[in-house]
Scaffold this motif. Sequence first.
Motif, mmCIF file in Angstrom:
data_model
loop_
_atom_site.group_PDB
_atom_site.id
_atom_site.type_symbol
_atom_site.label_atom_id
_atom_site.label_comp_id
_atom_site.label_asym_id
_atom_site.label_seq_id
_atom_site.Cartn_x
_atom_site.Cartn_y
_atom_site.Cartn_z
ATOM 1 N N ARG A 1 0.828 -1.192 0.000
ATOM 2 C CA ARG A 1 0.000 0.000 0.000
ATOM 3 C C ARG A 1 0.874 1.258 0.000
ATOM 4 N NH1 ARG A 1 -4.725 -1.336 4.459
ATOM 5 N NH2 ARG A 1 -5.644 -3.119 3.343
ATOM 6 N N LEU A 2 0.503 2.137 -0.889
ATOM 7 C CA LEU A 2 1.233 3.399 -0.976
ATOM 8 C C LEU A 2 0.593 4.406 -0.040
ATOM 9 C CD1 LEU A 2 1.764 3.657 -4.836
ATOM 10 C CD2 LEU A 2 3.381 2.845 -3.098
ATOM 11 N N ARG A 3 1.359 5.020 0.781
ATOM 12 C CA ARG A 3 0.857 6.018 1.719
ATOM 13 C C ARG A 3 1.325 7.407 1.299
ATOM 14 N NH1 ARG A 3 1.818 3.311 7.731
ATOM 15 N NH2 ARG A 3 0.457 1.473 7.398
ATOM 16 N N LEU A 4 0.380 8.325 1.390
ATOM 17 C CA LEU A 4 0.697 9.708 1.064
ATOM 18 C C LEU A 4 1.380 10.343 2.259
ATOM 19 C CD1 LEU A 4 0.452 12.008 -0.988
ATOM 20 C CD2 LEU A 4 -1.741 12.595 0.065
ATOM 21 N N ARG A 5 2.627 10.710 2.077
ATOM 22 C CA ARG A 5 3.400 11.286 3.172
ATOM 23 C C ARG A 5 3.774 12.726 2.840
ATOM 24 N NH1 ARG A 5 7.742 6.543 4.904
ATOM 25 N NH2 ARG A 5 6.192 4.953 5.484
ATOM 26 N N LEU A 6 3.617 13.592 3.833
ATOM 27 C CA LEU A 6 4.016 14.980 3.652
ATOM 28 C C LEU A 6 5.529 15.097 3.754
ATOM 29 C CD1 LEU A 6 1.351 16.826 5.837
ATOM 30 C CD2 LEU A 6 1.479 16.754 3.349
ATOM 31 N N PRO A 7 6.116 16.092 3.105
ATOM 32 C CA PRO A 7 7.560 16.320 3.264
ATOM 33 C C PRO A 7 7.904 16.570 4.722
ATOM 34 C CG PRO A 7 6.676 17.624 1.446
ATOM 35 C CD PRO A 7 5.505 17.036 2.168
ATOM 36 N N ARG A 8 9.095 16.201 5.126
ATOM 37 C CA ARG A 8 9.472 16.322 6.527
ATOM 38 C C ARG A 8 9.882 17.734 6.884
ATOM 39 N NH1 ARG A 8 14.038 15.586 9.819
ATOM 40 N NH2 ARG A 8 13.538 14.644 11.840
ATOM 41 N N ARG A 9 10.545 18.458 5.992
ATOM 42 C CA ARG A 9 11.040 19.787 6.295
ATOM 43 C C ARG A 9 9.906 20.797 6.380
ATOM 44 N NH1 ARG A 9 15.676 19.284 8.838
ATOM 45 N NH2 ARG A 9 17.059 17.852 7.733
ATOM 46 N N MET A 10 10.059 21.751 7.291
ATOM 47 C CA MET A 10 9.031 22.767 7.467
ATOM 48 C C MET A 10 8.844 23.583 6.196
ATOM 49 S SD MET A 10 8.832 25.944 10.150
ATOM 50 C CE MET A 10 8.633 24.875 11.552
ATOM 51 N N PHE A 11 9.960 23.905 5.510
ATOM 52 C CA PHE A 11 9.869 24.708 4.287
ATOM 53 C C PHE A 11 8.935 24.037 3.280
ATOM 54 C CE2 PHE A 11 11.502 25.021 -0.093
ATOM 55 C CZ PHE A 11 11.241 26.356 -0.335
ATOM 56 N N SER A 12 9.136 22.736 3.071
ATOM 57 C CA SER A 12 8.314 22.017 2.092
ATOM 58 C C SER A 12 6.872 21.905 2.542
ATOM 59 C CB SER A 12 8.904 20.621 1.860
ATOM 60 O OG SER A 12 10.248 20.707 1.416
ATOM 61 N N GLN A 13 6.653 21.675 3.845
ATOM 62 C CA GLN A 13 5.286 21.547 4.344
ATOM 63 C C GLN A 13 4.525 22.860 4.239
ATOM 64 O OE1 GLN A 13 4.827 19.660 8.140
ATOM 65 N NE2 GLN A 13 6.422 18.138 7.760
ATOM 66 N N VAL A 14 5.175 23.968 4.628
ATOM 67 C CA VAL A 14 4.518 25.275 4.556
ATOM 68 C C VAL A 14 4.211 25.632 3.107
ATOM 69 C CG1 VAL A 14 4.829 27.745 4.961
ATOM 70 C CG2 VAL A 14 5.489 26.102 6.711
ATOM 71 N N LEU A 15 5.167 25.377 2.210
ATOM 72 C CA LEU A 15 4.945 25.672 0.800
ATOM 73 C C LEU A 15 3.783 24.853 0.252
ATOM 74 C CD1 LEU A 15 5.773 27.068 -1.823
ATOM 75 C CD2 LEU A 15 7.429 25.223 -2.202
ATOM 76 N N LEU A 16 3.770 23.561 0.581
ATOM 77 C CA LEU A 16 2.699 22.689 0.083
ATOM 78 C C LEU A 16 1.341 23.132 0.612
ATOM 79 C CD1 LEU A 16 1.938 20.153 -1.512
ATOM 80 C CD2 LEU A 16 2.358 18.811 0.555
ATOM 81 N N MET A 17 1.261 23.468 1.892
ATOM 82 C CA MET A 17 -0.010 23.886 2.474
ATOM 83 C C MET A 17 -0.484 25.205 1.882
ATOM 84 S SD MET A 17 0.157 22.757 6.501
ATOM 85 C CE MET A 17 1.749 23.519 6.828
ATOM 86 N N GLN A 18 0.433 26.146 1.687
ATOM 87 C CA GLN A 18 0.027 27.444 1.144
ATOM 88 C C GLN A 18 -0.415 27.320 -0.308
ATOM 89 O OE1 GLN A 18 3.458 29.910 2.002
ATOM 90 N NE2 GLN A 18 2.460 30.755 3.802
ATOM 91 N N VAL A 19 0.273 26.476 -1.085
ATOM 92 C CA VAL A 19 -0.163 26.265 -2.471
ATOM 93 C C VAL A 19 -1.540 25.600 -2.491
ATOM 94 C CG1 VAL A 19 0.328 24.961 -4.576
ATOM 95 C CG2 VAL A 19 2.153 26.206 -3.436
ATOM 96 N N ALA A 20 -1.761 24.641 -1.576
ATOM 97 C CA ALA A 20 -3.074 23.994 -1.513
ATOM 98 C C ALA A 20 -4.162 24.997 -1.137
ATOM 99 C CB ALA A 20 -3.036 22.844 -0.497
ATOM 100 N N ILE A 21 -3.848 25.887 -0.196
ATOM 101 C CA ILE A 21 -4.828 26.908 0.196
ATOM 102 C C ILE A 21 -5.106 27.846 -0.969
ATOM 103 C CG2 ILE A 21 -5.192 28.916 1.682
ATOM 104 C CD1 ILE A 21 -3.658 27.391 3.866
ATOM 105 N N ALA A 22 -4.037 28.277 -1.668
ATOM 106 C CA ALA A 22 -4.227 29.168 -2.810
ATOM 107 C C ALA A 22 -5.060 28.498 -3.901
ATOM 108 C CB ALA A 22 -2.868 29.595 -3.364
#
Length: 331
Positions: free
Chosen positions: A9-30
């Motif tokens: 099973r493939l699990r969706l994992r968020l990036p570990r670094r804060m920079f990548s997580q914040v960028l991903l969340m902000q792009v998703a919000i935008a």
Amino acid sequence: MRSTSPVRRLRLRLPRRMFSQVLLMQVAIAAGVAVLATGLFLAPLSRQLDEEAMRRALAIAETTAQDPQIAEDVRTTAPDRNGPVQRQAERIRRATHAEYIVVLDRDWVRWSHPTPSEIGRRVSTDPSDALAGKEVMEIDKGTLGRSARGKVPLYDARHRVVGAVSVGIAYDSVRARLISAIPGLFAYAGGALAVGALAAWLISRRVQRQTRDLAFSDISALLAEREAMLHGIREAVVALDRGGRIRLLNDEARRLLGIGDEALGRTPDEALGAGRTTDVLAGRVSGTDLLTVRGQRVLIANRMPTGDGGAVATLRDRTELEQLGRELDST
């Protein structure tokens, strides 16, 4: 015996670094905001286009009904595919590009229709409101399909209702206008998303520099370690912000200074009152290993400024050391 499947099973994992997580969340919000704004814009646009089509159909119906010859022909002649009513209605339909113009009498019988074979037959929808003297706008489905409709009563020279005029504009043309507007809307939404992604990247870079590219788990671990260290050591620690207000006290500081959580957010002068201990904590007295007295205790204080404009002061209780020294001398 269970067989192990080679497919994992493939699990969706968020990036570990804060920079990548914040960028991903902000792009998703935008992206979410862009999609929501597009949907909120399309809904009233669809209603606006429907309203515009219905009003156009009503205007054509009113123009047709104002021709006194049509009412006179309906009153004095019989429905005929080559009759004057059909010819006049088709002339107006071609000039206005309407889907259909149907003139009917009080018995619901058609006197005009784009399909000549329908002339002389009863209409498929109820024209009672129009025959009662009311104007009607609606989106409905008839023999020619879905259309925006306008219906008005047909009056003769004596202002008696002798029939009604129904005009339809193809609903597909309204949807086509809506669909043609969607690429432009998506273009604007894509531009807004690109600007949002760029802003998110700049903010994430700033967060990365300020947090030294730590992961959220690392930051939470550091905070837990700091709390354990502050409350576990035997030295009193008092942290002040750039405004000189107390923002942190450990357990030993509360015990030695005799203050509690009510001191947080206040200056040393407000929390402790006037005295040498207050002057040392506020930075009005400089030096290392400064002696000060708080109640019955003799304290050794050191104060060090921090990079954000605040300061951290440490206090040690010399009273206990002197008591131990006197007991040792006595022994």
